[in-house]
Design a protein around this motif. Structure first.
Motif, PDB file in Angstrom:
ATOM      1  N   LEU A   3       0.825  -1.204   0.000  1.00 24.63           N
ATOM      2  CA  LEU A   3       0.000   0.000   0.000  1.00 24.63           C
ATOM      3  C   LEU A   3       0.862   1.258   0.000  1.00 24.63           C
ATOM      4  O   LEU A   3       0.605   2.202  -0.756  1.00 24.63           O
ATOM      5  N   ILE A   4       1.908   1.268   0.811  1.00 22.70           N
ATOM      6  CA  ILE A   4       2.785   2.437   0.873  1.00 22.70           C
ATOM      7  C   ILE A   4       3.511   2.629  -0.453  1.00 22.70           C
ATOM      8  O   ILE A   4       3.648   3.751  -0.959  1.00 22.70           O
ATOM      9  N   GLU A   5       3.964   1.528  -1.055  1.00 25.63           N
ATOM     10  CA  GLU A   5       4.636   1.631  -2.344  1.00 25.63           C
ATOM     11  C   GLU A   5       3.681   2.164  -3.416  1.00 25.63           C
ATOM     12  O   GLU A   5       4.077   2.983  -4.255  1.00 25.63           O
ATOM     13  N   GLN A   6       2.433   1.704  -3.371  1.00 27.30           N
ATOM     14  CA  GLN A   6       1.459   2.182  -4.361  1.00 27.30           C
ATOM     15  C   GLN A   6       1.183   3.674  -4.184  1.00 27.30           C
ATOM     16  O   GLN A   6       1.028   4.407  -5.173  1.00 27.30           O
ATOM     17  N   ILE A   7       1.106   4.132  -2.958  1.00 31.51           N
ATOM     18  CA  ILE A   7       0.893   5.563  -2.714  1.00 31.51           C
ATOM     19  C   ILE A   7       2.071   6.372  -3.249  1.00 31.51           C
ATOM     20  O   ILE A   7       1.893   7.436  -3.876  1.00 31.51           O
ATOM     21  N   MET A   8       3.283   5.877  -3.051  1.00 31.25           N
ATOM     22  CA  MET A   8       4.460   6.559  -3.586  1.00 31.25           C
ATOM     23  C   MET A   8       4.411   6.591  -5.127  1.00 31.25           C
ATOM     24  O   MET A   8       4.741   7.596  -5.762  1.00 31.25           O
ATOM     25  N   LEU A   9       3.976   5.483  -5.725  1.00 35.25           N
ATOM     26  CA  LEU A   9       3.898   5.426  -7.181  1.00 35.25           C
ATOM     27  C   LEU A   9       2.825   6.363  -7.718  1.00 35.25           C
ATOM     28  O   LEU A   9       2.997   7.004  -8.761  1.00 35.25           O
ATOM     29  N   LEU A  10       1.684   6.457  -7.010  1.00 36.96           N
ATOM     30  CA  LEU A  10       0.643   7.395  -7.416  1.00 36.96           C
ATOM     31  C   LEU A  10       1.162   8.822  -7.440  1.00 36.96           C
ATOM     32  O   LEU A  10       0.834   9.616  -8.324  1.00 36.96           O
ATOM     33  N   ASN A  11       1.977   9.157  -6.461  1.00 41.49           N
ATOM     34  CA  ASN A  11       2.531  10.506  -6.407  1.00 41.49           C
ATOM     35  C   ASN A  11       3.469  10.753  -7.591  1.00 41.49           C
ATOM     36  O   ASN A  11       3.497  11.846  -8.169  1.00 41.49           O
ATOM     37  N   ARG A  12       4.193   9.735  -8.003  1.00 40.61           N
ATOM     38  CA  ARG A  12       5.126   9.896  -9.128  1.00 40.61           C
ATOM     39  C   ARG A  12       4.407  10.008 -10.461  1.00 40.61           C
ATOM     40  O   ARG A  12       4.967  10.520 -11.422  1.00 40.61           O
ATOM     41  N   THR A  13       3.168   9.503 -10.535  1.00 41.29           N
ATOM     42  CA  THR A  13       2.424   9.567 -11.797  1.00 41.29           C
ATOM     43  C   THR A  13       1.523  10.780 -11.858  1.00 41.29           C
ATOM     44  O   THR A  13       0.556  10.811 -12.611  1.00 41.29           O
ATOM     45  N   HIS A  14       1.808  11.805 -11.097  1.00 37.61           N
ATOM     46  CA  HIS A  14       1.036  13.044 -11.162  1.00 37.61           C
ATOM     47  C   HIS A  14       1.160  13.647 -12.557  1.00 37.61           C
ATOM     48  O   HIS A  14       2.225  13.580 -13.183  1.00 37.61           O
ATOM     49  N   PRO A  15       0.082  14.249 -13.093  1.00 39.51           N
ATOM     50  CA  PRO A  15       0.147  14.820 -14.452  1.00 39.51           C
ATOM     51  C   PRO A  15       1.301  15.782 -14.674  1.00 39.51           C
ATOM     52  O   PRO A  15       1.846  15.861 -15.784  1.00 39.51           O
ATOM     53  N   ASP A  16       1.683  16.537 -13.640  1.00 39.98           N
ATOM     54  CA  ASP A  16       2.801  17.473 -13.808  1.00 39.98           C
ATOM     55  C   ASP A  16       4.081  16.733 -14.198  1.00 39.98           C
ATOM     56  O   ASP A  16       4.860  17.198 -15.039  1.00 39.98           O
ATOM     57  N   ASN A  17       4.313  15.567 -13.546  1.00 40.21           N
ATOM     58  CA  ASN A  17       5.514  14.799 -13.849  1.00 40.21           C
ATOM     59  C   ASN A  17       5.379  14.054 -15.172  1.00 40.21           C
ATOM     60  O   ASN A  17       6.348  13.890 -15.909  1.00 40.21           O
ATOM     61  N   PHE A  18       4.171  13.609 -15.476  1.00 44.15           N
ATOM     62  CA  PHE A  18       3.960  12.779 -16.658  1.00 44.15           C
ATOM     63  C   PHE A  18       4.190  13.566 -17.950  1.00 44.15           C
ATOM     64  O   PHE A  18       4.879  13.087 -18.854  1.00 44.15           O
ATOM     65  N   GLN A  19       3.619  14.772 -18.050  1.00 48.12           N
ATOM     66  CA  GLN A  19       3.660  15.516 -19.306  1.00 48.12           C
ATOM     67  C   GLN A  19       5.079  15.827 -19.752  1.00 48.12           C
ATOM     68  O   GLN A  19       5.359  15.916 -20.945  1.00 48.12           O
ATOM     69  N   ALA A  20       5.983  15.991 -18.809  1.00 44.10           N
ATOM     70  CA  ALA A  20       7.344  16.402 -19.163  1.00 44.10           C
ATOM     71  C   ALA A  20       8.220  15.236 -19.621  1.00 44.10           C
ATOM     72  O   ALA A  20       9.330  15.466 -20.120  1.00 44.10           O
ATOM     73  N   ASN A  21       7.760  13.992 -19.458  1.00 48.36           N
ATOM     74  CA  ASN A  21       8.631  12.841 -19.694  1.00 48.36           C
ATOM     75  C   ASN A  21       8.149  11.905 -20.804  1.00 48.36           C
ATOM     76  O   ASN A  21       8.673  10.797 -20.929  1.00 48.36           O
ATOM     77  N   THR A  22       7.150  12.299 -21.580  1.00 46.68           N
ATOM     78  CA  THR A  22       6.667  11.419 -22.637  1.00 46.68           C
ATOM     79  C   THR A  22       7.646  11.400 -23.809  1.00 46.68           C
ATOM     80  O   THR A  22       8.243  12.427 -24.158  1.00 46.68           O
ATOM     81  N   LYS A  23       7.775  10.209 -24.415  1.00 43.94           N
ATOM     82  CA  LYS A  23       8.659  10.045 -25.566  1.00 43.94           C
ATOM     83  C   LYS A  23       8.260   8.763 -26.296  1.00 43.94           C
ATOM     84  O   LYS A  23       7.546   7.916 -25.735  1.00 43.94           O
ATOM     85  N   PRO A  24       8.688   8.569 -27.548  1.00 46.61           N
ATOM     86  CA  PRO A  24       8.362   7.325 -28.255  1.00 46.61           C
ATOM     87  C   PRO A  24       9.012   6.121 -27.575  1.00 46.61           C
ATOM     88  O   PRO A  24      10.196   6.137 -27.237  1.00 46.61           O
ATOM     89  N   LEU A  25       8.222   5.057 -27.379  1.00 40.15           N
ATOM     90  CA  LEU A  25       8.707   3.848 -26.717  1.00 40.15           C
ATOM     91  C   LEU A  25       8.235   2.625 -27.477  1.00 40.15           C
ATOM     92  O   LEU A  25       7.199   2.647 -28.148  1.00 40.15           O
ATOM     93  N   ASP A  26       8.993   1.527 -27.337  1.00 37.03           N
ATOM     94  CA  ASP A  26       8.598   0.235 -27.892  1.00 37.03           C
ATOM     95  C   ASP A  26       7.869  -0.529 -26.793  1.00 37.03           C
ATOM     96  O   ASP A  26       8.486  -1.042 -25.856  1.00 37.03           O
ATOM     97  N   TRP A  27       6.542  -0.573 -26.909  1.00 37.19           N
ATOM     98  CA  TRP A  27       5.725  -1.201 -25.869  1.00 37.19           C
ATOM     99  C   TRP A  27       6.006  -2.703 -25.778  1.00 37.19           C
ATOM    100  O   TRP A  27       6.013  -3.284 -24.687  1.00 37.19           O
ATOM    101  N   ALA A  28       6.248  -3.342 -26.911  1.00 41.79           N
ATOM    102  CA  ALA A  28       6.517  -4.789 -26.901  1.00 41.79           C
ATOM    103  C   ALA A  28       7.814  -5.092 -26.158  1.00 41.79           C
ATOM    104  O   ALA A  28       7.877  -6.028 -25.334  1.00 41.79           O
ATOM    105  N   ALA A  29       8.868  -4.301 -26.418  1.00 42.37           N
ATOM    106  CA  ALA A  29      10.145  -4.521 -25.724  1.00 42.37           C
ATOM    107  C   ALA A  29       9.992  -4.276 -24.228  1.00 42.37           C
ATOM    108  O   ALA A  29      10.564  -5.006 -23.395  1.00 42.37           O
ATOM    109  N   LEU A  30       9.212  -3.257 -23.880  1.00 42.64           N
ATOM    110  CA  LEU A  30       9.003  -2.963 -22.465  1.00 42.64           C
ATOM    111  C   LEU A  30       8.252  -4.112 -21.777  1.00 42.64           C
ATOM    112  O   LEU A  30       8.566  -4.471 -20.627  1.00 42.64           O
TER     113      LEU A  30
END
Length: 436
Positions: free
Chosen positions: A264-291
């Protein structure tokens, strides 16, 4: 709610048409009365002229008028429109019928001997009056469309600040809560902008407090939880070394509870990292299959320990534009759920494909699955199918699918649930826009 612009334009045009119609009606009445008076005056002038020049001039009477000259009650002259006998009518103006028509008649008298009758058909008078009045009304009628266009332009210009405010608010991102600023704001709109800015201030403060609280709580709990895990491990080890009898069910429940709190604590930390402010600045082309292959490799020890069979089928390369951490977390949560709920020796399959515009990842397992009526609820935070009944067998916090849905929405995609292709189990389908 009716458009303010349409309401103002409709009401103003309706009032304009109504007032123009009333003004035209009143103008018609006044013009008709005035025209009638002018025609009567013409009759008087014609009569006076004929009396004055009858014996000394060869002037013919006005065309369209009926004329009789009477001397000592005897008809001495008439034109072709007048009756053959002297018309008996009161001196002055009156309306009489003769020769099958209705006439406006004027009887003028000169001394005691002479009388003159001048008459004009009422139909002719009305026709001439209508022509004059209609000509005066044409400009009013033809100006109505121009006035309607001018009203539309004026109202549109007056409402332009509202359009600018709407465009400003619509173009904002969900995380943009800075004050609204517009140039040349009309006085009536200033309270709206001020109230909107105050609301943004309160929302920004509330979001900041919530974000800081969740982050601080999760961070502060990690240390005592680590101490609790170490202490519990040492206690179990010490008890075994001393040969102290143990209640394995109670100890397992205690370990599962601590593990659930850690997740639960790890999930809360992850939710904080996926805030829209952080997300918009880090998008880039990725290979979903390789990931996906990399995430499977990271979890392979768990899969092997549970003797599960896993396969990745479909496309070998699949390009999407995403935040790498967020996309990895999305796949890890889906795979983690599949591993957790698939029984020993069960099957898990990841399938990568595309539609016309989207990349698709299907994660299917042979676990117990979820009843269709539960589908809308499993994306809610902390919701677990069956409540806490899974706590002893499959510990979890109820945040996994909630995080997945939030990550999918951040990427502009969609997520759906269904039955897997195995005899039992769940299939989770995620669609994200293809990277063009």
């Amino acid at each position: 709610m009716t458009s303010v612009r349409r309401y103002l334009i409709s009401v103003l045009i309706a009032l304009l048409v109504l007032t123009s119609f009333l003004a035209a009606l009143q103008s018609y009445r006044l013009s008709a009365a005035r025209a009638s008076a002018l025609f009567d005056q013409d009759l008087q002038l014609v009569a006076a002229s004929i009396l004055q020049h009858y014996q000394t001039s060869n002037t013919e009477p006005e065309q369209g008028l009926a004329v009789q000259l009477i001397k000592n009650n005897q008809l001495v002259f008439k034109n072709g429109l007048a009756p053959a006998t002297a018309l008996v009518a009161p001196v002055g103006f009156s309306e009489q019928n003769f020769l099958g028509k209705r006439w406006r008649v004027y009887i003028g008298q000169s001394g005691t001997e002479w009388q003159i009758m001048v008459a004009q058909p009422l139909q002719q008078r009305l026709q001439l009056a209508d022509e004059v009045i209609t000509a005066s009304l044409y400009p009013v009628v033809f100006s109505l469309p121009l006035q309607a266009i001018l009203i539309w332009l004026v109202v549109s210009r007056a409402l332009k600040p509202l359009q600018l405010l709407s465009a400003e608010l619509t173009s904002r991102k969900a995380s943009e809560l800075t004050p609204v600023t517009l140039n040349q704001v009309p006085q009536e709109l200033q309270p709206v902008i001020q109230a909107t800015n105050r609301l943004f201030e309160r929302l920004s403060a509330a979001f900041t407090r919530e974000k800081r609280f969740a982050s601080d709580v999760a961070h502060e709990l990690r240390t005592p939880l680590s101490v609790l895990q170490i202490t519990l491990h040492n206690a179990i080890t010490h008890a075994r070394q001393q040969g102290i009898p143990q209640d394995d069910a109670a100890m397992q429940a205690l370990q599962d509870g601590v593990e659930r709190m850690r997740q639960l604590i790890e999930q809360i930390m992850l939710l904080n990292r996926t805030h829209p402010d952080n997300f918009q600045a880090n998008t880039k082309p990725l290979d979903w299959a390789a990931l996906c292959r990399a995430v499977v490799a990271e979890h392979y020890s768990q899969i092997e320990a549970r003797q599960q069979q896993i396969s990745i089928e479909g496309l070998e390369h699949l390009a999407v534009k995403a935040d790498e951490f967020a996309l990895r977390l999305l796949v890890a949560n889906l795979l983690g759920n599949a591993i957790k709920y698939t029984p020993l020796g069960g099957q898990i399959k990841l399938t990568l494909s595309t539609t016309a515009t989207n990349a698709v990842l299907d994660v299917a397992d042979s676990g117990p699955g979820i009843a269709p009526e539960e589908y809308p609820h499993v994306f809610n935070r902390f919701y677990r199918v069956g409540g806490d009944r899974h706590q002893s067998a499959t510990p979890g916090s109820g945040l996994g699918l909630a995080i997945v849905k939030e990550l999918v929405q951040l990427h502009g995609g969609s997520i759906s649930l269904g039955r897997s292709e195995f005899s039992s189990g769940l299939k989770v389908s995620v669609e994200l826009p293809l990277c063009v």
